[in-house]
Structure formats: structure tokens, C-alpha cells
Design an enzyme around this catalytic site. Structure first.
Site, PDB file in Angstrom:
ATOM      1  N   ASP A   1      39.329  49.604  44.782  1.00  0.00           N
ATOM      2  CA  ASP A   1      38.289  50.036  43.853  1.00  0.00           C
ATOM      3  C   ASP A   1      38.612  51.438  43.368  1.00  0.00           C
ATOM      4  OD1 ASP A   1      36.031  49.722  42.319  1.00  0.00           O
ATOM      5  OD2 ASP A   1      34.630  50.341  43.878  1.00  0.00           O
ATOM      6  N   GLY A   2      38.075  51.777  42.196  1.00  0.00           N
ATOM      7  CA  GLY A   2      38.265  53.107  41.638  1.00  0.00           C
ATOM      8  C   GLY A   2      36.940  53.647  41.132  1.00  0.00           C
TER       9      GLY A   2
ATOM     10  N   GLU B   1      41.190  52.511  39.188  1.00  0.00           N
ATOM     11  CA  GLU B   1      41.270  51.090  39.554  1.00  0.00           C
ATOM     12  C   GLU B   1      42.730  50.651  39.642  1.00  0.00           C
ATOM     13  OE1 GLU B   1      38.834  49.167  40.406  1.00  0.00           O
ATOM     14  OE2 GLU B   1      36.994  49.750  39.365  1.00  0.00           O
TER      15      GLU B   1
ATOM     16  N   ASP C   1      37.252  44.498  41.512  1.00  0.00           N
ATOM     17  CA  ASP C   1      36.138  44.254  40.593  1.00  0.00           C
ATOM     18  C   ASP C   1      36.459  44.751  39.187  1.00  0.00           C
ATOM     19  OD1 ASP C   1      35.882  47.005  40.704  1.00  0.00           O
ATOM     20  OD2 ASP C   1      34.049  46.991  41.898  1.00  0.00           O
TER      21      ASP C   1
ATOM     22  N   HIS D   1      29.670  46.033  43.542  1.00  0.00           N
ATOM     23  CA  HIS D   1      28.350  46.408  44.059  1.00  0.00           C
ATOM     24  C   HIS D   1      27.510  45.171  44.386  1.00  0.00           C
ATOM     25  CE1 HIS D   1      29.401  50.430  42.718  1.00  0.00           C
ATOM     26  NE2 HIS D   1      29.676  49.923  41.532  1.00  0.00           N
TER      27      HIS D   1
ATOM     28  N   ASP E   1      34.508  51.042  47.424  1.00  0.00           N
ATOM     29  CA  ASP E   1      33.683  51.876  46.547  1.00  0.00           C
ATOM     30  C   ASP E   1      33.249  53.143  47.263  1.00  0.00           C
ATOM     31  OD1 ASP E   1      31.959  52.260  44.067  1.00  0.00           O
ATOM     32  OD2 ASP E   1      30.414  52.210  45.618  1.00  0.00           O
TER      33      ASP E   1
END
Length: 217
Positions: A73-74, A111, A134, A184, A194
Site C-alpha cells: 500500500d502507499g 503504491e 488496492d 480500507h 496502510d
């Protein structure tokens, strides 16, 4: 996967090989994989087929293959602004978490950088990995083959060419599958990524320069 060289399939039940011809001296089903995670080396058997032509079969069998599971994740606060990436890597009983923050960057760069860093962490050439992200920006670009078209055109008009080139170099060293997950939501390890990314972005004492982003401005 489109755009990536495809070596002989590993990890299957010898499904890519035809059944031996009648009378070849090697009984059908004589070699059976013990599970679906076996990969190939070298075992040769030969005999004469029914038409009297020499029949040779090569079967591959090797040590168990483990697929590495990667979550990435970023995050960027302000986009552009301070940002960070988070990575969780799982292999059998092993777990590794990675994160880093940058002074000025974008969400898409973080990301993509997360995926680059994760794949660069793999120790063995030809590793099999599944990446859960995501980011539609990353997942669709690879899974739908867009990035390979961008590469052919020299990334003309595309953002983040430095990271895409970095990604392609390491991507082609391994066998990588991408899976998109909703951010999320209920994916525990994605949520952990995250947390890592946001914490790294907020760690002002350890922020680095995203030189690729700065140079591109």
C-alpha cells in the site's frame, strides 16, 4: 501474464505433458506428483513407441515451491506531499514488514514503489509471488498489459517512468500475479500496510527524498 516471458509451467501435476504412447516402456501415471506445489527438474525415460520410433519423455520434478504472498500500500498526505509505502510479505511461517517515508511524493508513486521494493526483496530468481494491492493504477497497468505498451512507446506522456522501469526490471526476474483488493475494508494485511505507509509518511525525522518525483517536476 501479458508482456512477461513465460518459462515452462511449474507447480502443476505434469499437466503440460502428453500421455506416453502405447508400448513406450513407460506406464501412464507411473510418475505422480505428491501435491500441486511440485516443480520440475530432470528425469528421463525412453523406450519404443508402437510405431517403432524412439520415444523419449522428460519429466520434471523438484523441491516444493512456496508462493510468496505480498501485500502493498502507499500513502501521500496532500498528494503531492509527504508520503510512504508499507509492505507485508508472508512465506510459510515467515513474515516481513517494510516501510519508508518520503518528503514529497504522490500516492501512485508510493503504491508502485511498494511493489518494487517488495519484489526486490525476494532472494531467489524465479520466485513465485502473488501481490495484493488496492491500487487500480498498479494492478490494472500490469494485469491488463498497459505498462508493456507504455514501455514500447518509451512511456511518452506517462507519469512515473522511472518507477515503471524499475518495476519491469524486477518483475521479469520472477513469476508474479496481481490481485486487486478493496482498500480500507476487511483485508487485514492490506490494512496493516496502510498503517505502515501512513506512519512512515508522518515520521518526519526519517523522511527521504523521492528523487524520481523531484527530478520529474
Amino acid at each position: 501474464m501479458a508482456g512477461s516471458p513465460q518459462p515452462p509451467r511449474r507447480g502443476g501435476l505434469l499437466s503440460s505433458f502428453a500421455e506416453p504412447s502405447a508400448g513406450c516402456g513407460l506406464q501412464s501415471g507411473a510418475i505422480r506428483a505428491r501435491n500441486s506445489e511440485l516443480r520440475i527438474v530432470h528425469c528421463e525415460a525412453s523406450g519404443f513407441a508402437a510405431d517403432q520410433k524412439l520415444f523419449t519423455a522428460h519429466f520434471l520434478l523438484d523441491e516444493q515451491v512456496t508462493t510468496i504472498t505480498i501485500y502493498t500500500d502507499g500513502s501521500a498526505l496532500g498528494n503531492p506531499g509527504p508520503g510512504g509505502y508499507g509492505v507485508v510479505m508472508l512465506s510459510g511461517p515467515y513474515r516481513k514488514e517494510l516501510s519508508q517515508g518520503f518528503r514529497l511524493t504522490t500516492n501512485n508513486r508510493m503504491e508502485l514503489m511498494a511493489v518494487c521494493v517488495a519484489l526486490e526483496t525476494l532472494k531467489f530468481e524465479g520466485s513465485e509471488a502473488t501481490v495484493y494491492s488496492d491500487s487500480k493504477y498498479v494492478v490494472d497497468a500490469v494485469a491488463k498489459g498497459w505498462v508493456f505498451g507504455w514501455e514500447k512507446k518509451g512511456f511518452a506522456g506517462k507519469k512515473n517512468p522511472d518507477l515503471w522501469l524499475r518495476f519491469l526490471r524486477v518483475y521479469r526476474r520472477h513469476r508474479v500475479r496481481f490481485v486487486w483488493v478493496k482498500g480500507h475494508a476487511e483485508t487485514v494485511e492490506n490494512n496493516r500496510c496502510d498503517q505502515l505507509a501512513v506512519a512512515a509518511a508522518n515520521d518526519r525525522a526519517h523522511l527521504r527524498e523521492d528523487t524520481g518525483y523531484v527530478a520529474g517536476q
